[in-house]
Design a protein around this motif. Structure first.
Motif, PDB file in Angstrom:
ATOM      1  N   PRO A  60       0.850  -1.199   0.000  1.00 22.51           N
ATOM      2  CA  PRO A  60       0.000   0.000   0.000  1.00 22.51           C
ATOM      3  C   PRO A  60       0.886   1.249   0.000  1.00 22.51           C
ATOM      4  CG  PRO A  60      -0.609  -1.505   1.785  1.00 22.51           C
ATOM      5  CD  PRO A  60       0.653  -2.029   1.180  1.00 22.51           C
ATOM      6  N   ALA A  61       0.500   2.253  -0.807  1.00 19.54           N
ATOM      7  CA  ALA A  61       1.325   3.463  -0.926  1.00 19.54           C
ATOM      8  C   ALA A  61       1.581   4.070   0.452  1.00 19.54           C
ATOM      9  CB  ALA A  61       0.637   4.472  -1.839  1.00 19.54           C
ATOM     10  N   ALA A  62       0.596   3.928   1.343  1.00 22.37           N
ATOM     11  CA  ALA A  62       0.739   4.516   2.674  1.00 22.37           C
ATOM     12  C   ALA A  62       1.857   3.838   3.460  1.00 22.37           C
ATOM     13  CB  ALA A  62      -0.580   4.385   3.440  1.00 22.37           C
ATOM     14  N   GLY A  63       2.211   2.589   3.063  1.00 25.76           N
ATOM     15  CA  GLY A  63       3.249   1.848   3.793  1.00 25.76           C
ATOM     16  C   GLY A  63       4.647   2.196   3.329  1.00 25.76           C
ATOM     17  N   ILE A  64       4.759   3.082   2.337  1.00 23.73           N
ATOM     18  CA  ILE A  64       6.093   3.428   1.826  1.00 23.73           C
ATOM     19  C   ILE A  64       6.605   4.652   2.565  1.00 23.73           C
ATOM     20  CG2 ILE A  64       7.390   4.156  -0.212  1.00 23.73           C
ATOM     21  CD1 ILE A  64       5.425   2.446  -1.825  1.00 23.73           C
ATOM     22  N   LEU A  65       7.761   4.515   3.173  1.00 21.64           N
ATOM     23  CA  LEU A  65       8.277   5.553   4.056  1.00 21.64           C
ATOM     24  C   LEU A  65       9.489   6.214   3.435  1.00 21.64           C
ATOM     25  CD1 LEU A  65       8.498   2.952   6.914  1.00 21.64           C
ATOM     26  CD2 LEU A  65       6.570   4.533   6.573  1.00 21.64           C
ATOM     27  N   PRO A  66       9.628   7.529   3.613  1.00 20.77           N
ATOM     28  CA  PRO A  66      10.860   8.163   3.156  1.00 20.77           C
ATOM     29  C   PRO A  66      12.033   7.703   4.021  1.00 20.77           C
ATOM     30  CG  PRO A  66       9.415   9.759   4.257  1.00 20.77           C
ATOM     31  CD  PRO A  66       8.709   8.429   4.297  1.00 20.77           C
ATOM     32  N   LEU A  67      13.157   7.456   3.379  1.00 16.40           N
ATOM     33  CA  LEU A  67      14.337   6.985   4.118  1.00 16.40           C
ATOM     34  C   LEU A  67      15.542   7.714   3.548  1.00 16.40           C
ATOM     35  CD1 LEU A  67      15.465   4.631   6.085  1.00 16.40           C
ATOM     36  CD2 LEU A  67      16.043   3.505   3.949  1.00 16.40           C
ATOM     37  N   ARG A  68      16.144   8.563   4.323  1.00 10.80           N
ATOM     38  CA  ARG A  68      17.196   9.452   3.840  1.00 10.80           C
ATOM     39  C   ARG A  68      16.786  10.047   2.487  1.00 10.80           C
ATOM     40  NH1 ARG A  68      20.912   4.959   4.827  1.00 10.80           N
ATOM     41  NH2 ARG A  68      20.941   4.743   7.075  1.00 10.80           N
ATOM     42  N   GLN A  69      17.613   9.825   1.433  1.00 11.19           N
ATOM     43  CA  GLN A  69      17.228  10.412   0.141  1.00 11.19           C
ATOM     44  C   GLN A  69      16.176   9.560  -0.571  1.00 11.19           C
ATOM     45  OE1 GLN A  69      20.992  10.887   0.517  1.00 11.19           O
ATOM     46  NE2 GLN A  69      20.144  12.772   1.346  1.00 11.19           N
TER      47      GLN A  69
END
Lengths: 82, 655
Positions: free
Chosen positions: B553-562
């Motif tokens: 799910p798009a909501a489960g994608i987290l920003p991580l550094r760059q």
């Protein structure tokens, strides 16, 4: 047809292949004294030469093919050793 | 490269292989006369073909080997290590020389020196013997020569008076040569400068029982052409001829050794056709073109459908039939590339024997399943990794004789190389009954070499810990040996096997031995790819590269550094988008991201694509022309509808 019987003469004509050895052998064994005519033979397969070497029938020539005339005919005509 | 040289390379490898097998069997059973005759014939024939090309050091070495074998045949020498060792060295070097010729067209620069050493080693057993028996001439004249020389003395005298050297040849065609399509007399016709010919029966025919289909002849001849030139005529039956150059005008010659045995069944090759793999691959490409052409027909039929429905239907049926035939052809041609593993397995026993004696260990190699078939590329590609594994098993697995006795094991170690067909693939296992692998030692070494964080190493269970030996830079050999400690470790094996589309794993019981298991695809040419969409484009990704696919799910994608990441079974996995890897603009993301996961363990990484379009088997073609050397691209493949599919190398793209 490379092996042909005419009267008491077996004519080898043109290129004689391995499969011609058997009819030649039968014709020679059928009746003793048949002459083999090499005049119009061009190339004899080893299997055919082997039959001639084993039975040494009288040959009629001269052989039309130079290799046959120069090298093989003398060997086939010579008396078998022993 | 000339056809003739190519033929020599193929036959040379086979003859060397045959000689090796016969010698190894002979060492095992010194009374096996068929093997002795087989080894002699192989060496004799190989020497004959080498002579045609004038590779002199090789010819001389093989000649010495032939002399040694001849002395064994004559009963002057017994079979033992002291004769088998130099013979195997000679054959092993000949094999290396054949490969050198294949690559450079000539022998290596050190060949003369190396050949002399081999020659001397081959003469040692004979030299010991020479003290008790009359000295042998370097190249004894064959037994048949005096008779021939006597009978044809006038021709010889005439030629020698004219200053010509005379070559004598004896040709004993194999009895079934007529069936093989040979016409010995046709060869005799091609002999240059013939000066004498003799023809007789090999054996008298039984009374009235002449068999016109069996060749029962001995042909002897003399020529004033060079020996090489005469041999050249008989190059395809070189095992059936014996030649010599007359040296003395006198026909009185020393009594020579017995003439080689002929026509015995050991090692006679099957009646098959040798075809260069390049031709098979060309055929495969043609089948590909045929499929494309068939598909083109489909478009025409569709266009014609409205105007001429009946004709279009009939044409459609024809097209379907052509399609089915093309597919059958495709399968058949792929089948032609299938080769028994024996091709590679057979080369190994000699090398294992060498390695074992170098290490002072005793080991028996047991080979099973050599009839299992795989694509030629796989069979050939297995040689290096298998050799490495076998050497490793000898070096690190099998204990020294004293240690084995102490452990209550038989002194001779046992190594098994076994192949099986397994679920559409081929499993090859190398098992030894040596000391096994100690997981604690592996962990310690992995920590010393900082392969992974210490905590991660401790977290691995024993079975997982021993797989660390496949990591680059891992080597636990406490003492670097000449054999397997040359800086290439098990990671080289893993890389080679993965290059063939396979996987490698290790199982071990300390004290009882280890098993390395290779799981390989059977056909290398066909790759199963997952079709992935990016915008309107479709790319292929080899299934072997993919660990799993996931919908996140798009909501489960987290920003991580760059970048970005997502959580998969409680582990954070970095996420990259396919367009970014290919330097294309990315489209917007929907509610659900389609992700394929590549790599394993801590190396896992997710690649987001726009969608999956099924999987298919394709024939992967290496990149050629403009595309060659393009990073991140494994190759191209033709799809069933004639479109060209780009197959991506995701690990390389990610870098």
């Amino acid at each position: 047809m490379s092996v042909r019987l005419e009267g008491s003469v077996i004519r080898l004509e043109g290129e004689c292949r391995a499969e011609d050895a058997e009819p030649l052998l039968s014709l020679l064994q059928e009746e003793a004294g048949r002459v083999v005519d090499l005049t119009s033979a061009v190339r004899l397969h080893t299997a055919v030469i082997q039959v001639l070497l084993a039975l040494r029938p009288p040959l009629a020539g001269p052989a039309g093919d130079p290799f046959l005339a120069r090298w093989l005919a003398p060997l086939l005509a010579a008396t078998p050793p022993g | 490269m000339s056809d003739l040289l190519e033929q020599f390379l193929i036959e040379g490898r086979e003859l060397a292989q045959q000689a090796t097998e016969d010698l190894l069997a002979l060492e095992h059973d010194p009374a096996d006369e068929a093997r002795l005759a087989g080894a002699f014939r192989a060496v004799h024939t190989l020497k004959g073909s080498v002579a045609v090309f004038g590779f002199q050091p090789m010819e001389r070495t093989l000649h010495a080997a032939e002399d040694l074998l001849d002395a064994i045949r004559a009963g002057h020498l017994a079979v033992g290590r002291e004769v088998i060792n130099p013979l195997l060295d000679c054959i092993g070097t000949s094999e290396a020389w054949i490969e050198a010729i294949a690559h450079t067209g000539r022998l290596p620069d050190d060949a003369p020196a190396c050949g002399r050493r081999l020659e001397e080693a081959l003469q040692v057993p004979l030299g010991v013997d020479a003290a008790s028996s009359p000295t042998r001439p370097a190249a004894p004249d064959p037994a048949w020569l005096p008779d021939l020389a006597m009978a044809e003395a006038p021709a010889i005298a005439k030629a020698q008076a004219a200053g010509r050297r005379v070559t004598a040849l004896r040709y004993v065609p194999v009895p079934d040569c007529f069936f093989l399509g040979d016409d010995p007399m046709a060869l005799i016709r091609s002999v240059p400068e013939l000066i004498a010919l003799r023809l007789r029966q090999r054996e008298p025919w039984p009374e009235g029982m002449i068999d016109p289909f069996t060749c029962n002849l001995v042909i002897e001849l003399l020529s004033t052409a060079e020996e090489e030139a005469v041999r050249q005529v008989f190059r395809f039956v070189s095992d059936q001829v014996d030649t010599t150059t007359l040296t003395t005008p006198s026909p009185v010659l020393p009594v020579p050794p017995e003439e080689p045995a002929r026509g015995d069944p050991v090692g006679t090759t099957g009646r098959s056709l040798r075809v260069d793999t390049v031709r098979i691959d060309a055929l495969l490409d043609l089948v590909g073109e045929l499929i494309v052409a068939k598909n083109g027909l489909g478009h025409l039929i569709a266009q014609m459908g409205e105007a001429e429905p009946r004709l279009a239907r009939a044409l459609g049926e024809s097209q379907a039939e052509i399609g089915a035939l093309a597919e059958a052809m495709h399968r058949t041609v792929l089948g032609v590339r299938m080769t028994p593993l024996a091709r590679t397995f057979r080369r190994l026993p000699r090398l294992v024997r060498e390695a074992a004696s170098g290490l002072g260990k005793a080991a028996a190699l047991d080979i099973r399943g050599e009839a299992v078939e795989a694509d030629k590329a796989i069979v050939d590609g297995l040689f290096d990794p298998l050799l490495h594994l076998l050497r490793n098993a000898l070096d690190h697995g099998i204990e020294a004789p004293a240690a084995r006795t102490e452990a209550g094991k038989p002194v001779t170690g046992r190594i098994t190389l076994e192949a099986r067909s397994e679920g559409g693939g081929v499993a090859v296992e190398v098992t030894d009954d040596g000391r096994g692998i100690d997981p604690a030692r592996i962990r310690r070494a992995a920590k010393e070499r900082r392969l992974m964080p210490e905590a991660a190493i401790d977290a691995l269970d024993d079975a997982a810990a021993i797989q660390l030996i496949f990591q680059p830079g891992f080597s636990t050999a406490s003492a670097v040996t000449a054999l397997s400690g040359r800086g290439v470790g098990m990671d080289a094996v893993r890389t080679a096997v993965e290059g063939l589309g396979g996987k490698v794993s290790l199982a071990s019981r300390p004290g009882a031995g280890s098993t390395v298991r290779l799981l390989l695809p059977q056909g290398a040419s066909v790759t199963t790819v997952l079709l992935v969409r990016m915008g309107t484009e479709v790319f292929g990704v080899p299934m072997e590269a993919i660990a799993e696919t996931a919908r996140i799910p798009a909501a489960g994608i987290l920003p991580l550094r760059q970048g970005e990441a997502f959580v998969l079974r409680d582990r954070t996995v970095p996420l990259v988008r396919l367009p970014a890897l290919l330097d294309r603009p990315a489209g917007p993301r929907g509610d659900i991201a389609q992700v394929l996961v590549i790599g394993a363990g801590a190396e896992r990484i997710g690649v987001e694509v726009d969608g999956f379009a099924g999987r298919t088997d394709v024939l992967l073609r290496p990149l050629a022309g403009l595309l060659s050397g393009m990073p991140g691209l494994l190759g191209t493949a033709l799809l069933g509808d004639g479109q060209v599919l780009m197959v991506l190398d995701l690990p390389e793209l990610i870098g």
